[in-house]
Write a protein that holds these residues in place. Structure first.
Motif, PDB file in Angstrom:
ATOM      1  N   LYS A  68       0.750  -1.073  -0.172  1.00 35.28           N
ATOM      2  CA  LYS A  68       0.204  -0.154   0.032  1.00 35.28           C
ATOM      3  C   LYS A  68       0.745   1.308   0.171  1.00 35.28           C
ATOM      4  O   LYS A  68       0.314   2.183  -0.739  1.00 35.28           O
ATOM      5  CB  LYS A  68      -1.016  -0.011   1.456  1.00 35.28           C
ATOM      6  CG  LYS A  68      -1.972  -1.283   1.223  1.00 35.28           C
ATOM      7  CD  LYS A  68      -2.531  -1.349   2.420  1.00 35.28           C
ATOM      8  CE  LYS A  68      -3.479  -2.678   2.568  1.00 35.28           C
ATOM      9  NZ  LYS A  68      -3.853  -2.988   3.854  1.00 35.28           N
ATOM     10  N   GLY A 108       8.134 -12.281  -0.515  1.00 36.36           N
ATOM     11  CA  GLY A 108       8.816 -10.979  -1.309  1.00 36.36           C
ATOM     12  C   GLY A 108       9.792 -10.367  -0.425  1.00 36.36           C
ATOM     13  O   GLY A 108      10.840 -11.221  -0.247  1.00 36.36           O
ATOM     14  N   GLU A 112      13.419 -12.001   1.271  1.00 35.67           N
ATOM     15  CA  GLU A 112      14.651 -11.521   0.859  1.00 35.67           C
ATOM     16  C   GLU A 112      15.435 -11.077   2.254  1.00 35.67           C
ATOM     17  O   GLU A 112      16.577 -11.280   2.312  1.00 35.67           O
ATOM     18  CB  GLU A 112      14.397 -10.228   0.151  1.00 35.67           C
ATOM     19  CG  GLU A 112      13.831 -10.650  -1.359  1.00 35.67           C
ATOM     20  CD  GLU A 112      13.486  -9.508  -2.187  1.00 35.67           C
ATOM     21  OE1 GLU A 112      12.731  -8.701  -1.973  1.00 35.67           O
ATOM     22  OE2 GLU A 112      14.227  -9.470  -3.488  1.00 35.67           O
ATOM     23  N   PHE A 165       4.195 -20.492  -3.006  1.00 37.62           N
ATOM     24  CA  PHE A 165       4.713 -20.454  -1.965  1.00 37.62           C
ATOM     25  C   PHE A 165       5.812 -22.136  -1.579  1.00 37.62           C
ATOM     26  O   PHE A 165       4.989 -22.978  -1.942  1.00 37.62           O
ATOM     27  CB  PHE A 165       4.198 -20.386  -0.323  1.00 37.62           C
ATOM     28  CG  PHE A 165       3.451 -19.059  -0.743  1.00 37.62           C
ATOM     29  CD1 PHE A 165       3.926 -17.832  -1.445  1.00 37.62           C
ATOM     30  CD2 PHE A 165       2.324 -18.769   0.223  1.00 37.62           C
ATOM     31  CE1 PHE A 165       3.057 -16.632  -1.413  1.00 37.62           C
ATOM     32  CE2 PHE A 165       1.635 -17.722   0.180  1.00 37.62           C
ATOM     33  CZ  PHE A 165       2.069 -16.596  -0.540  1.00 37.62           C
TER      34      PHE A 165
END
Ligand code: CO8
Length: 258
Positions: A68, A108, A112, A165
């Protein structure tokens, strides 16, 4: 500095950083990343701390960058401010050993971030993924690079191109994580490993970490040479003398951290 999105605390010689934005599954907003970088700077500078554990909640390590917050940014916003580089890479540049203790979603930027740590300890509920493709973008902080080096091309392509996933068991088999434990035991085990590392000689753990990391940056011959030179340089430390003498004298070493 008072933190709003993380909790930073000392557990003996281990610095524990808990990502703490439960309302957004620990989505990594800019403020959280700033706080994380600040806490890492503090622990790096703290002589009492010998290892750092980064964790989230039982439901989510982190569900990625805050979608967002970034959705309306333009190319010039992200390129101009070098969005991602600032703050995000701080975990990857720590000199003290780092452990990601992962339960629930590590997606995501969350996946990381976990991969920037020196090792990942996962609970049985952990789910790793790079779902950026499903929201019209690609990983921006190592998801196509570190993941590929860690798990190989096929699994990395599968994760990056489908956004699906993988579970903790697959992560363990592919080498992404070092250990999988029941949810209730995972953080304690990560802290135990952190404390064990913190109980070693500080300069030697940093040299060891540097040598392992070189394996991802260079050829085998160069890496082995680098390792040998660092091995040689451990003989300039008091702790090498102390460690080997303690072994010969059948006692525990008392590290000088120099
Ligand atoms: N960003 C912002 N808000 C999020 C995020 C996120 N990544 N993930 C979850 N939330 C919010 C939800 O919007 C929701 O908020 P609200 O209650 O206000 O609606 C709350 O967290 C709970 O989430 P859900 O209701 O969706 O919970 P579910 O259990 O139903 O689903 C999922 C959990 C599957 C994890 C789902 O939330 C999901 O798919 N999240 C997004 C995962 C994702 O796509 N991550 C990748 C983001 S892009 C990225 O990380 C690029 C990184 C680039 C490097 C760094 C750049 C800065």
């Amino acid at each position: 500095m008072a933190y709003e999105n993380i909790i930073a605390e000392k557990k003996g010689g281990v610095g524990l950083i808990t990502l703490n934005r439960p309302q957004a599954l620990n989505a990594l907003c800019a403020a959280l990343i700033d706080e994380l970088a600040h806490a890492l700077d503090d622990f790096e500078a703290d002589d009492d701390i010998g290892a750092i554990v980064v964790t989230g909640s039982e439901k989510a390590f982190a569900a990625g960058a805050d979608i967002k917050e970034m959705k309306d940014r333009t190319y010039m916003d992200v390129y101009g401010q070098d969005f991602i580089t600032k703050g995000w890479g701080r975990l990857a540049t720590t000199r003290k050993p780092t452990i990601a203790a992962v339960s629930g979603f590590a997606l995501g930027g969350g996946c990381e971030l976990a991969m920037m740590c020196d090792m990942i300890i996962a609970s049985e509920s952990a789910k790793f993924g790079q779902p950026e493709i499903t929201i019209g973008t690609i990983p921006g902080s190592g998801g196509t690079q570190r993941l590929t080096r860690f798990v190989g091309k096929s699994l990395s392509m599968y994760m990056n191109l489908t956004g699906e996933f993988i579970d903790a068991d697959t992560a363990l088999r592919s080498g992404l994580v070092a250990k999988v434990l029941p949810n209730a035991e995972m953080l304690d085990e990560a802290l135990r490993i952190g404390a064990k590392i913190a109980g070693m000689s500080r300069p030697i753990t940093m040299m060891c970490k540097e040598a392992v990391n070189r394996a991802y940056e260079t050829s085998l011959a160069e890496g082995v040479l680098f390792e040998r030179r660092v091995f040689h340089s451990t003989f300039s430390t008091e702790d090498q003398k102390e460690g080997m003498n303690a072994f010969a004298e059948k006692r525990k070493p008392s590290w000088k951290h120099r």
